[in-house]
Motif scaffolding. Structure first.
Motif, PDB file in Angstrom:
ATOM      1  N   ASP A 137       0.819  -1.214   0.000  1.00  0.00           N
ATOM      2  CA  ASP A 137       0.000   0.000   0.000  1.00  0.00           C
ATOM      3  C   ASP A 137       0.854   1.265   0.000  1.00  0.00           C
ATOM      4  O   ASP A 137       0.425   2.302  -0.514  1.00  0.00           O
ATOM      5  CB  ASP A 137      -0.935  -0.005   1.210  1.00  0.00           C
ATOM      6  N   VAL A 138       2.047   1.179   0.570  1.00  0.00           N
ATOM      7  CA  VAL A 138       2.949   2.341   0.557  1.00  0.00           C
ATOM      8  C   VAL A 138       3.917   2.270  -0.627  1.00  0.00           C
ATOM      9  O   VAL A 138       4.971   2.886  -0.626  1.00  0.00           O
ATOM     10  CB  VAL A 138       3.715   2.493   1.890  1.00  0.00           C
TER      11      VAL A 138
ATOM     12  N   LEU B  11       6.108  12.473  -0.216  1.00  0.00           N
ATOM     13  CA  LEU B  11       5.090  13.479   0.055  1.00  0.00           C
ATOM     14  C   LEU B  11       3.778  13.124  -0.648  1.00  0.00           C
ATOM     15  O   LEU B  11       2.697  13.217  -0.052  1.00  0.00           O
ATOM     16  CB  LEU B  11       5.583  14.849  -0.393  1.00  0.00           C
ATOM     17  N   ASP B  12       3.858  12.704  -1.892  1.00  0.00           N
ATOM     18  CA  ASP B  12       2.660  12.286  -2.622  1.00  0.00           C
ATOM     19  C   ASP B  12       1.990  11.098  -1.942  1.00  0.00           C
ATOM     20  O   ASP B  12       0.762  11.027  -1.860  1.00  0.00           O
ATOM     21  CB  ASP B  12       3.014  11.925  -4.064  1.00  0.00           C
TER      22      ASP B  12
ATOM     23  N   VAL C 226       6.095  23.680   0.587  1.00  0.00           N
ATOM     24  CA  VAL C 226       5.627  22.307   0.798  1.00  0.00           C
ATOM     25  C   VAL C 226       4.376  22.304   1.665  1.00  0.00           C
ATOM     26  O   VAL C 226       3.381  21.631   1.362  1.00  0.00           O
ATOM     27  CB  VAL C 226       6.735  21.444   1.434  1.00  0.00           C
ATOM     28  N   VAL C 227       4.397  23.066   2.752  1.00  0.00           N
ATOM     29  CA  VAL C 227       3.234  23.139   3.635  1.00  0.00           C
ATOM     30  C   VAL C 227       2.008  23.654   2.887  1.00  0.00           C
ATOM     31  O   VAL C 227       0.894  23.161   3.062  1.00  0.00           O
ATOM     32  CB  VAL C 227       3.539  24.034   4.854  1.00  0.00           C
ATOM     33  N   SER C 228       2.215  24.636   2.016  1.00  0.00           N
ATOM     34  CA  SER C 228       1.076  25.215   1.289  1.00  0.00           C
ATOM     35  C   SER C 228       0.457  24.215   0.319  1.00  0.00           C
ATOM     36  O   SER C 228      -0.720  24.317  -0.006  1.00  0.00           O
ATOM     37  CB  SER C 228       1.512  26.478   0.534  1.00  0.00           C
ATOM     38  N   GLU C 229       1.228  23.224  -0.134  1.00  0.00           N
ATOM     39  CA  GLU C 229       0.683  22.173  -0.986  1.00  0.00           C
ATOM     40  C   GLU C 229      -0.197  21.216  -0.209  1.00  0.00           C
ATOM     41  O   GLU C 229      -1.121  20.621  -0.756  1.00  0.00           O
ATOM     42  CB  GLU C 229       1.822  21.371  -1.634  1.00  0.00           C
TER      43      GLU C 229
ATOM     44  N   THR D 217       8.742   7.020  -7.416  1.00  0.00           N
ATOM     45  CA  THR D 217       7.817   6.478  -6.431  1.00  0.00           C
ATOM     46  C   THR D 217       7.921   4.980  -6.255  1.00  0.00           C
ATOM     47  O   THR D 217       7.410   4.447  -5.290  1.00  0.00           O
ATOM     48  CB  THR D 217       6.365   6.822  -6.816  1.00  0.00           C
ATOM     49  N   GLU D 218       8.586   4.258  -7.161  1.00  0.00           N
ATOM     50  CA  GLU D 218       8.599   2.814  -7.032  1.00  0.00           C
ATOM     51  C   GLU D 218       9.833   2.358  -6.279  1.00  0.00           C
ATOM     52  O   GLU D 218      10.915   2.190  -6.814  1.00  0.00           O
ATOM     53  CB  GLU D 218       8.570   2.146  -8.405  1.00  0.00           C
TER      54      GLU D 218
END
Length: 281
Positions: free
Chosen positions: A140-141, A196-197, A219-222, A277-278
């Motif tokens: 899942d992660v 982060l995604d 980053v926080v604003s995203e 991401t992988e």
């Protein structure tokens, strides 16, 4: 104030001969499904505030004020709570991902065994169901080859993979609130965006609340619906993210916004975070 988490005048003091305040008068209510960013420079009290919410302050640090978590059985006042009572809510109501995954992972235990503990403790899984849940949690992660990861010790996997394991561990008890304390700062820039995604996807799909702590305003604003700005241990501004970016009220908040704009203007248009991401190898 009311919500999933309610802080009223939360503070943290160093006890002992030279008693002094590290955090003073932090107050906010976090609603179910809401995302709050906490931002400030190093030493502003961000991480200490998170530890106080989790009931993880160690002597000589001592919390005062109030930090109340809502549960199915009522509410739990974290400040002054017994370890036994905190154990009932940590993992199942509130959980955390820290900057350095080694802080939450055991170097002497295989990854699968570490992940099995909260699944057994909070969800009551045993036997084949537990083994399947461990592999599902790793998949899942977005960790490729979950069986290999489950057999590995943490020194046998990369930094990005460790952080994904730490996220899986934090989510294993299906908490309502996740505290992410600088979760990408210790990672190589090539893997930060992927982690982060992943965090944002997990929070959205599970309908959790999120407290995202960082020194990085862009980053926080995203991530955040609202932003709490801290400086020198004090809460200096709390506002919805668009309003804070458009019209910050406190001078320090204005400094943060202006510095972020200057950096954006300095970087060429093609600049962006690399995405891998992988497996984050």
């Amino acid at each position: 104030m009311s919500g999933l988490l309610t802080l009223e005048d939360l503070g943290v003091t160093i006890d002992g001969a030279e008693q002094r305040d590290l955090v003073e008068a932090v107050s906010f209510a976090l609603e179910p499904g809401e995302r709050l960013g906490i931002i400030g420079e190093s030493g502003s009290g961000k991480s200490v505030t998170a530890l106080a919410i989790l009931g993880l302050l160690a002597y000589p640090l001592e919390a005062r004020g109030s930090a109340v978590l809502s549960t199915d059985g009522g509410s739990v006042e974290v400040v002054g709570a017994s370890q036994r009572r905190l154990d009932r809510v940590r993992g199942s109501v509130v959980s955390a991902v820290f900057q350095e995954p080694l802080a939450s992972l055991d170097p002497l235990m295989r990854v699968g065994k570490q992940l099995a503990w909260p699944l057994r403790q909070h969800l009551g899984l045993r036997g084949d169901a537990l083994r399947r849940a461990v592999l599902d949690a790793l998949a899942d992660v977005q960790l490729s080859d979950p069986e290999r990861i489950a057999r590995s010790y943490i020194h046998e996997i990369s930094g990005g993979q460790r952080q994904r394991v730490a996220i899986a561990l934090a989510l294993a008890g299906d908490p309502r609130l996740l505290i992410a304390d600088e979760p990408t700062t210790a990672l190589d820039v090539t893997v930060q965006a992927g982690v982060l995604d992943l965090l944002q996807r997990e929070v959205s799909e599970r309908g959790m609340s999120l407290i995202f702590i960082s020194h990085d305003l862009p980053v926080v604003s995203e991530v955040a619906d609202r932003v709490l700005v801290m400086r020198h241990g004090r809460q200096v501004e709390l506002a919805e993210t668009p309003r804070l970016l458009a019209a910050p009220e406190h001078p320090y908040s204005r400094t943060l916004v202006e510095a972020s704009r200057e950096l954006d203007a300095f970087l060429p248009p093609s600049t962006g975070r690399a995405r891998r991401t992988e497996g984050d190898r």
